[in-house]
Design a protein around this motif. Structure first.
Motif, PDB file in Angstrom:
ATOM      1  N   TRP A 177       0.839  -1.208   0.000  1.00  0.00           N
ATOM      2  CA  TRP A 177       0.000   0.000   0.000  1.00  0.00           C
ATOM      3  C   TRP A 177       0.873   1.257   0.000  1.00  0.00           C
TER       4      TRP A 177
ATOM      5  N   THR B 223       4.047   1.428  -0.924  1.00  0.00           N
ATOM      6  CA  THR B 223       4.808   1.460  -2.177  1.00  0.00           C
ATOM      7  C   THR B 223       3.974   2.056  -3.300  1.00  0.00           C
ATOM      8  N   GLU B 224       2.704   1.679  -3.364  1.00  0.00           N
ATOM      9  CA  GLU B 224       1.829   2.223  -4.400  1.00  0.00           C
ATOM     10  C   GLU B 224       1.632   3.724  -4.229  1.00  0.00           C
ATOM     11  N   LYS B 225       1.410   4.166  -2.990  1.00  0.00           N
ATOM     12  CA  LYS B 225       1.141   5.578  -2.735  1.00  0.00           C
ATOM     13  C   LYS B 225       2.377   6.451  -2.968  1.00  0.00           C
TER      14      LYS B 225
ATOM     15  N   ARG C  40       2.233   5.173  -7.935  1.00  0.00           N
ATOM     16  CA  ARG C  40       1.173   6.079  -8.371  1.00  0.00           C
ATOM     17  C   ARG C  40       1.680   7.127  -9.356  1.00  0.00           C
TER      18      ARG C  40
ATOM     19  N   PHE D 124      -7.941   7.033  -6.458  1.00  0.00           N
ATOM     20  CA  PHE D 124      -6.584   6.706  -6.041  1.00  0.00           C
ATOM     21  C   PHE D 124      -6.577   5.928  -4.721  1.00  0.00           C
ATOM     22  N   GLY D 125      -7.518   6.235  -3.844  1.00  0.00           N
ATOM     23  CA  GLY D 125      -7.631   5.455  -2.609  1.00  0.00           C
ATOM     24  C   GLY D 125      -8.015   4.017  -2.893  1.00  0.00           C
TER      25      GLY D 125
ATOM     26  N   SER E  76      -4.962   2.169  -4.267  1.00  0.00           N
ATOM     27  CA  SER E  76      -4.026   1.779  -3.209  1.00  0.00           C
ATOM     28  C   SER E  76      -4.535   0.570  -2.442  1.00  0.00           C
TER      29      SER E  76
ATOM     30  N   PHE F 234      -4.278  -2.573  -4.619  1.00  0.00           N
ATOM     31  CA  PHE F 234      -2.886  -2.981  -4.748  1.00  0.00           C
ATOM     32  C   PHE F 234      -2.412  -3.662  -3.460  1.00  0.00           C
ATOM     33  N   GLY F 235      -2.754  -3.078  -2.312  1.00  0.00           N
ATOM     34  CA  GLY F 235      -2.396  -3.691  -1.035  1.00  0.00           C
ATOM     35  C   GLY F 235      -3.025  -5.051  -0.864  1.00  0.00           C
TER      36      GLY F 235
END
Length: 286
Positions: free
Chosen positions: A76, A78-80, A84, A186-187, A190, A193-194
């Motif tokens: 999570w 890493t994605e943010k 992103r 975007f939330g 994330s 992805f997490g």
């Protein structure tokens, strides 16, 4: 025949692990159109975190509960913080940044745990075998089959029967539409992805007592995950399940029929499926 039956059941167990590994990759691609070449790294982290917790005496069961959430949180973040910012870039950027991340994590694993692999003990509760007449099978592998089957039902329900699943499915069709409906796109990205990398870490935890841990196991896992996703169809939950079972059974049976070519045959199976169905077994036409 008992050998082939044993290997078929082994293949189902391995295939369910492949499903857990691949379904996160498939969901992330379906929603984000982002090919994550670091996916095997989270499988690697799951296995090594499980190994470390057992070394500390915390036990396998606690690691089964804690590790997927811990690695999911790492995914999570890493994605943010990183991924992103490259979604809008060409796919070459996606490949470069995720491969670089995977190599960096692999080197950190080698620095902490060393370049050699190690084993993880099967929990005492699942030590031993189950006997049906002349047929003998390890308890732990039966647990893996049952546990992952229950998880598959839960994941299916989340994707098909909840609000989050509806948003994920809608987002896979049109991100702009979901955004216009007032959703925090975007939330959601994330969170998904997490969830995907948490499932990969869970596969690593379950695989550790079977295959042990090695710093290079993430590379092998990534290759298998892509094979499963391509065979089943990109972005398809059912495809990941069917593809995982097919590849697991093929690999397990070939390890008896032709041990030297067992790994090769999963790619032969992928090629055969693509010749017949270019979009995968359950993939949608693009």
């Amino acid at each position: 025949m008992s050998i082939y039956l044993l290997q078929t059941i082994n293949g189902i167990g391995i295939g369910m692990l492949y499903f857990l590994l691949a379904v996160g990759l498939s969901i992330v691609f379906g929603l984000l159109r982002f090919v994550n070449f670091a996916h095997g790294t989270f499988y690697l982290l799951g296995a090594y975190f499980c190994y470390q917790m057992t070394q500390w005496g915390l036990g396998f069961w606690l690691s089964l509960l804690v590790v997927p959430f811990a690695v999911g949180a790492i995914g999570w973040l890493t994605e943010k913080l990183v991924l992103r910012h490259v979604y809008a870039k060409p796919h070459e950027f996606h490949i470069l940044i995720t491969v670089g991340f995977a190599l960096a994590v692999q080197e950190v694993v080698i620095m902490i745990w060393g370049p050699l692999g190690d084993s993880v003990a099967v929990p005492d509760l699942l030590n031993g075998v189950v006997m049906w007449g002349s047929f003998v099978y390890p308890k732990y592998r039966l647990f893996v089959i049952g546990f992952t089957a229950v998880l598959a039902v839960i994941i299916w329900y989340v994707l098909e029967g909840t609000r989050l699943g509806s948003v994920v499915r809608a987002g896979s069709e049109s991100t702009e539409m979901v955004s216009l409906l007032g959703m925090n796109v975007f939330g959601i990205f994330s969170l998904v992805f997490g969830l995907g990398v948490g499932l990969a870490a869970l596969a690593g935890v379950l695989a550790a007592p079977i295959r042990g841990v090695s710093p290079f196991m993430g590379v092998e896992a990534l290759g298998v995950a892509f094979v499963v996703v391509v065979v089943g169809g990109l972005g398809s939950f059912s495809g990941a399940l069917v593809g995982g079972l097919l590849i697991g059974i093929v690999q397990s049976l070939m390890s008896t029929i032709w041990p030297e070519g067992a790994s090769l045959m999963i790619y032969v199976a992928m090629a055969a499926v693509l010749l017949l169905r270019p979009n995968g077994l359950l993939g949608r036409a693009v």
